[in-house]
Structure formats: C-alpha cells, structure tokens
Design an enzyme around this catalytic site. Structure first.
Site, PDB file in Angstrom:
ATOM      1  N   SER A 295      34.656   0.546  55.468  1.00  0.00           N
ATOM      2  CA  SER A 295      34.116   0.711  54.132  1.00  0.00           C
ATOM      3  C   SER A 295      35.137   1.476  53.285  1.00  0.00           C
ATOM      4  O   SER A 295      36.271   1.012  53.127  1.00  0.00           O
ATOM      5  CB  SER A 295      32.758   1.401  54.193  1.00  0.00           C
TER       6      SER A 295
ATOM      7  N   HIS B 222      27.480  -5.203  57.047  1.00  0.00           N
ATOM      8  CA  HIS B 222      28.536  -4.211  56.854  1.00  0.00           C
ATOM      9  C   HIS B 222      28.933  -3.528  58.164  1.00  0.00           C
ATOM     10  O   HIS B 222      30.055  -3.077  58.314  1.00  0.00           O
ATOM     11  CB  HIS B 222      28.072  -3.181  55.826  1.00  0.00           C
TER      12      HIS B 222
ATOM     13  N   ASP C 268      28.312  -9.441  55.069  1.00  0.00           N
ATOM     14  CA  ASP C 268      28.367  -8.101  54.493  1.00  0.00           C
ATOM     15  C   ASP C 268      27.853  -8.149  53.055  1.00  0.00           C
ATOM     16  O   ASP C 268      28.422  -8.828  52.201  1.00  0.00           O
ATOM     17  CB  ASP C 268      29.811  -7.590  54.524  1.00  0.00           C
TER      18      ASP C 268
END
Length: 187
Positions: A57, A164, A132
């Site tokens: 991320s 994710h 995601d």
C-alpha cells in the site's frame, strides 16, 4: 539484517510529523530511510550493493519511490498494492495531504512514479491483488506500461481473486515469492 524504521512523518510524531508530507508524499520519508540505510552501510553493517526495501500500500509506494528517488542508496524492492499516481487514489485520503490536483499540480507531478520510471535503478518486484478495491490494479498496470515504454525492466506478479491483502493459502505463496526473489537477486 532486517530493520523496521519510523520516519519523521509517522503518525506517532503527531501533526508536526504529518505536516512534512503536505503536497510531497514520500520525499521526507525517503530522506529518513536513506539516512538510516547509509548509517548501516557507513558502520559496516550492510553491503551497499544489497539494500532492499519492502512494503504494501503506502509502503509499496515508498518501495517504488526508493528505486527512483532513493536509487542512490536502495538496490532492490518489493512493492505490493502500490500507489503509483496519487490522482488515481481515494480523494478523501489523497486530498488531505496533497490538496486537489488543480491546486497542487506540481505536487502531483513530483510524486507520480509513472513519470519517474526512467530513473528506476535496481530490481523491482511489483505485486498486486487483481480485485484490489483500495489501490486499484490500474496503479501497477500504469507503472508497468511506463516501464515498457521507457525500456525499464520490472517484475510483476498478480494474485487473482485477492483484494488489497493476499490472504489464505496464497499468502504463503506470496511470502515464498518474495523470499525467492530476494534470495535470487541479493546473492
């Protein structure tokens, strides 16, 4: 050795720390990461030809950033679910730090990794979950496309069916992939 390190914009430094990120996500954080890595090199604890960084991320963004802006220090990276252009990311989060694109075009331009891919040095492994919905896969696709256009080599692994986070039995596959990648490339 493996090091976990908090940069000056880490949340526990409060608003003063977070203010460093304003309109320039990654810059001061990378300065701190580079300083830390250089300390280990200068003190004989790390090989300057084998300085790797990993993250998912925002950490994935920082890993890509490390091989572009921080390429004078970092040599290898694994970047998972990475933001590569803040214009594609959730405006609620992004605009807190970057303002709107029309208010800070230079900030968005300076932090757009697709525009800096020609500066990439070292070995980059991109990983992304195909479903995601936090950092959409378009981020990685755009970075790979920019790399191809500039003749820059990157390695890319997608995880079908994952959002994710890569979870379940596939998480073991991801860890093995990353371990193998570094074992092969850090020899």
């Amino acid at each position: 050795i493996q090091v976990a390190f908090d940069h000056r914009a880490s949340g526990h430094f409060g608003k003063e720390g977070v203010n460093y990120m304003y309109r320039n996500l990654g810059f001061w954080e990378m300065k701190d990461y580079m300083h830390m890595a250089k300390w280990f090199i200068e003190n004989g604890h790390a090989d300057p030809a084998k300085i790797a960084i990993t993250g998912f991320s925002y950490g994935g963004y920082m890993s890509c950033y490390a091989l572009t802006y921080g390429a004078s220090v970092f040599t290898h990276a694994m970047a998972g679910g990475s933001v590569t252009s803040w214009e594609l990311y959730d405006s609620h989060y992004t605009e807190r730090y970057m303002d709107k694109p029309q208010e800070s075009p230079e900030g968005y331009d300076a932090t757009d990794l697709t525009k800096r891919i020609d500066k990439l040095k070292g070995k980059l492994l991109l990983i992304h979950g195909m479903q995601d919905n936090v950092v959409v896969m378009q981020h990685s696709i755009n970075l790979v496309k920019a790399a191809v256009d500039k003749g820059v080599q990157v390695d890319y692994m997608i995880y079908p069916g994952h959002e994710h986070n890569v979870l379940g039995k596939d998480r073991a596959h991801l860890y093995q992939k990353v371990t193998d990648y570094f074992m092969q490339n850090l020899q």
